[in-house]
Design a protein around this motif. Structure first.
Motif, PDB file in Angstrom:
ATOM      1  N   LEU A 103       0.817  -1.215   0.000  1.00 11.40           N
ATOM      2  CA  LEU A 103       0.000   0.000   0.000  1.00 11.40           C
ATOM      3  C   LEU A 103       0.848   1.261   0.000  1.00 11.40           C
ATOM      4  N   ALA A 104       1.956   1.240   0.733  1.00 11.68           N
ATOM      5  CA  ALA A 104       2.804   2.436   0.822  1.00 11.68           C
ATOM      6  C   ALA A 104       3.318   2.871  -0.544  1.00 11.68           C
ATOM      7  N   MET A 105       3.527   1.927  -1.443  1.00 20.37           N
ATOM      8  CA  MET A 105       4.058   2.246  -2.767  1.00 20.37           C
ATOM      9  C   MET A 105       2.964   2.551  -3.791  1.00 20.37           C
ATOM     10  N   SER A 106       1.857   1.775  -3.719  1.00 17.55           N
ATOM     11  CA  SER A 106       0.821   1.883  -4.756  1.00 17.55           C
ATOM     12  C   SER A 106      -0.341   2.787  -4.369  1.00 17.55           C
ATOM     13  N   GLY A 107      -0.572   2.951  -3.081  1.00 12.09           N
ATOM     14  CA  GLY A 107      -1.737   3.716  -2.633  1.00 12.09           C
ATOM     15  C   GLY A 107      -3.039   2.945  -2.718  1.00 12.09           C
ATOM     16  N   ARG A 108      -2.967   1.645  -3.052  1.00 12.38           N
ATOM     17  CA  ARG A 108      -4.166   0.832  -3.212  1.00 12.38           C
ATOM     18  C   ARG A 108      -3.987  -0.521  -2.520  1.00 12.38           C
ATOM     19  N   SER A 138     -17.755  -3.982  13.910  1.00 10.88           N
ATOM     20  CA  SER A 138     -16.598  -4.374  13.101  1.00 10.88           C
ATOM     21  C   SER A 138     -15.922  -3.114  12.578  1.00 10.88           C
ATOM     22  N   VAL A 139     -14.612  -3.004  12.786  1.00 11.36           N
ATOM     23  CA  VAL A 139     -13.907  -1.794  12.387  1.00 11.36           C
ATOM     24  C   VAL A 139     -12.727  -2.130  11.493  1.00 11.36           C
ATOM     25  N   ALA A 140     -12.389  -1.176  10.645  1.00 12.60           N
ATOM     26  CA  ALA A 140     -11.188  -1.251   9.806  1.00 12.60           C
ATOM     27  C   ALA A 140     -10.354  -0.017  10.113  1.00 12.60           C
ATOM     28  N   THR A 141      -9.036  -0.160  10.004  1.00 14.31           N
ATOM     29  CA  THR A 141      -8.168   0.932  10.438  1.00 14.31           C
ATOM     30  C   THR A 141      -7.313   1.493   9.298  1.00 14.31           C
ATOM     31  N   GLU A 142      -6.014   1.662   9.524  1.00 12.95           N
ATOM     32  CA  GLU A 142      -5.182   2.496   8.661  1.00 12.95           C
ATOM     33  C   GLU A 142      -5.153   2.071   7.203  1.00 12.95           C
ATOM     34  N   ALA A 143      -5.090   0.771   6.924  1.00  8.55           N
ATOM     35  CA  ALA A 143      -5.001   0.351   5.521  1.00  8.55           C
ATOM     36  C   ALA A 143      -6.210   0.832   4.729  1.00  8.55           C
ATOM     37  N   ILE A 197       1.259  -0.027  18.530  1.00  8.04           N
ATOM     38  CA  ILE A 197       2.008  -0.144  17.272  1.00  8.04           C
ATOM     39  C   ILE A 197       1.247  -1.109  16.376  1.00  8.04           C
ATOM     40  N   GLY A 198       0.658  -0.594  15.321  1.00  9.35           N
ATOM     41  CA  GLY A 198      -0.118  -1.434  14.418  1.00  9.35           C
ATOM     42  C   GLY A 198       0.662  -1.798  13.168  1.00  9.35           C
ATOM     43  N   GLY A 199      -0.058  -2.254  12.163  1.00  8.21           N
ATOM     44  CA  GLY A 199       0.571  -2.584  10.903  1.00  8.21           C
ATOM     45  C   GLY A 199       0.790  -1.371  10.027  1.00  8.21           C
ATOM     46  N   GLY A 200      -0.170  -0.410  10.078  1.00  6.79           N
ATOM     47  CA  GLY A 200      -0.081   0.752   9.211  1.00  6.79           C
ATOM     48  C   GLY A 200       0.067   2.065   9.929  1.00  6.79           C
ATOM     49  N   SER A 201      -0.115   2.080  11.255  1.00  7.72           N
ATOM     50  CA  SER A 201       0.001   3.322  12.009  1.00  7.72           C
ATOM     51  C   SER A 201       0.372   3.014  13.447  1.00  7.72           C
ATOM     52  N   THR A 202       0.797   4.040  14.150  1.00  2.71           N
ATOM     53  CA  THR A 202       1.063   3.933  15.590  1.00  2.71           C
ATOM     54  C   THR A 202       0.346   5.072  16.288  1.00  2.71           C
ATOM     55  N   GLU A 203      -0.373   4.730  17.354  1.00  6.25           N
ATOM     56  CA  GLU A 203      -1.081   5.725  18.145  1.00  6.25           C
ATOM     57  C   GLU A 203      -0.399   5.870  19.504  1.00  6.25           C
ATOM     58  N   LEU A 204      -0.179   7.125  19.932  1.00  2.00           N
ATOM     59  CA  LEU A 204       0.368   7.426  21.247  1.00  2.00           C
ATOM     60  C   LEU A 204      -0.630   8.299  21.982  1.00  2.00           C
ATOM     61  N   VAL A 205      -0.902   7.964  23.233  1.00  2.00           N
ATOM     62  CA  VAL A 205      -1.921   8.673  23.997  1.00  2.00           C
ATOM     63  C   VAL A 205      -1.366   9.027  25.369  1.00  2.00           C
ATOM     64  N   LEU A 206      -1.404  10.299  25.715  1.00  2.00           N
ATOM     65  CA  LEU A 206      -1.043  10.754  27.055  1.00  2.00           C
ATOM     66  C   LEU A 206      -2.314  10.778  27.893  1.00  2.00           C
ATOM     67  N   VAL A 227       4.179  -2.717   8.956  1.00  2.00           N
ATOM     68  CA  VAL A 227       4.089  -2.968   7.509  1.00  2.00           C
ATOM     69  C   VAL A 227       4.466  -1.720   6.720  1.00  2.00           C
ATOM     70  N   SER A 228       3.855  -0.584   7.043  1.00  2.00           N
ATOM     71  CA  SER A 228       4.095   0.639   6.267  1.00  2.00           C
ATOM     72  C   SER A 228       5.543   1.105   6.385  1.00  2.00           C
ATOM     73  N   LEU A 229       6.146   0.964   7.573  1.00  2.00           N
ATOM     74  CA  LEU A 229       7.538   1.387   7.740  1.00  2.00           C
ATOM     75  C   LEU A 229       8.486   0.464   6.979  1.00  2.00           C
TER      76      LEU A 229
END
Length: 389
Positions: A103-108, A138-143, A197-206, A227-229
């Motif tokens: 996805l990082a390369m193709s955008g799809r 049911s939820v979908a995230t960064e991808a 730390i996910g596959g496509g994003s990382t969330e940090l919460v204070l 995955v994305s990194l």
């Protein structure tokens, strides 16, 4: 097939997403009773007018709830029943689907990745139907957030499996992760950071602990997961010098993305109180397993573990120097994680740079548990007072 699995009543438009806190019941994880899997299935439930499934009148505490999380790398399902102030897991499913591969390369989303995810979602749909789930989300995230064809894929999932996926915002993802794992935060005074730390994003919460649910003070999501990194910077392989340079580049990329959050929370990190850190992800559970030298993954040994941060840094540095084959031969890593775990290490070390806690709490729970708690709490209605006449 859409009528075979329970619909998701909690779909929300983008404008409605992103609440940062809310009072919900604090359900704790509880292992299933031995006979839960042996009970024969009851007759199919009838559907409520609101779109949930129920066996008779109002929902009861014995009905099943489900949470499905389709991430960039994994598809995970959890089905549970309320049990006092806890919940009992009666069924679960997890499969690596690599939905965000390329996805990082193709955008799809690629056809192969969508097919892998759909195969897993068909299994989930069957489990939802067989367990007569009363209410599911049911939820979908960064991808799916990032992909140009994400909405088309969501519609294909609905058409072929009956599962209605809600593409949640990064803020909602962070909130659910906190809700699902904050109970494992080490006790103490002062601020704390929870990260996912996910596959496509990382969330940090204070967060500011207190009450049943901590208050979110600040948060950030960056588009770097394992995955994305890896797809963007490249795999950590080749000669030792190449591996070292690739890992350093991962650290640089992630640290630059974290910089605004690091600046905002710097004053909190300098407090006299001992700062605390809790992580939920395959990265932290894998590194915790390596720390314990487990012959195979054991959730009971890892979930809730407190590990010295120095040990996690040492393991991260060691994995980054290994070849993929050497990493793959380690118990609890294997070939599936050998390519991606180093990106997770780079993200973790960058988090420890900006929030230098002496110890790291490890959680093998997160978004799914947060969804279940939200669903169950929303359904709890205090009994009406009895008439004295």
């Amino acid at each position: 097939m859409a009528d075979l699995s329970p619909p998701d009543r909690h779909r929300r438009s983008g404008a409605a997403r992103g609440k940062t806190s809310g009072k919900v019941a604090d359900f704790r994880y509880k292992h299933p009773a031995p006979d839960d899997r042996k009970k024969p299935a009851n007759r199919p439930p009838r559907r409520s007018a609101q779109g949930g499934e129920q066996r008779g009148g109002a929902p009861t505490r014995r009905q099943a709830y489900a949470a499905l999380d389709l991430g960039t790398n994994n598809c995970r399902l959890l089905i549970a029943r309320p049990s006092g102030e806890n919940f009992t897991v009666i069924d679960a499913f997890s499969r690596v689907v690599r939905l965000g591969e390329g996805l990082a390369m193709s955008g799809r989303l690629s056809n192969e990745a969508m097919d892998r995810a759909l195969a897993a979602l068909h299994v989930c749909a069957e489990k939802l139907r067989r367990r007569n789930v009363h209410l599911a989300r049911s939820v979908a995230t960064e991808a799916c957030r990032r992909a140009a064809n994400g909405a088309e894929f969501i519609e294909r999932v609905r058409r072929e499996t009956g599962i209605v996926l809600d593409i949640i915002s990064a803020q909602e993802e962070a909130r659910l992760a906190v809700l699902g794992c904050h109970i494992l935060l080490e006790s103490g005074e002062g601020p704390a950071v929870i990260f996912d730390i996910g596959g496509g994003s990382t969330e940090l919460v204070l967060i500011e602990p207190g009450g049943n649910v901590p208050r979110i003070l600040d948060w950030q999501s960056v588009p770097w997961g394992v995955v994305s990194l890896t797809d963007t910077v490249g795999r950590v392989e080749g000669e030792p010098g190449e591996r070292s340079a690739r890992y350093a580049e991962m650290r640089r990329v992630v640290s630059e993305s974290f910089a605004p959050f690091a600046e905002r929370i710097a004053a909190h990190a300098e407090t006299e109180a001992e700062i605390r850190l809790l992580g939920t992800s395959g990265t932290v559970t894998t590194l915790a397993s390596v720390h314990l030298e487990l012959p195979q993954y054991d959730r009971r040994a890892v979930d809730g573990l407190i590990v010295p941060s120095g040990s996690m840094r040492g393991i991260s540095a060691r994995l980054a120097t290994m070849t993929p084959d050497e990493r793959g031969r380690l118990p609890c890593i294997g070939n599936d994680r050998a390519e991606l775990v180093v990106a997770g290490c780079a993200i973790l070390e960058s988090i420890l740079d900006i929030w230098p806690a002496e110890r790291l709490g490890v959680a093998d729970r997160g978004i799914r548990e947060g969804i279940l708690r939200s669903l169950m709490a929303a359904e709890i209605v205090p009994p009406a007072p009895r008439s004295r006449h």
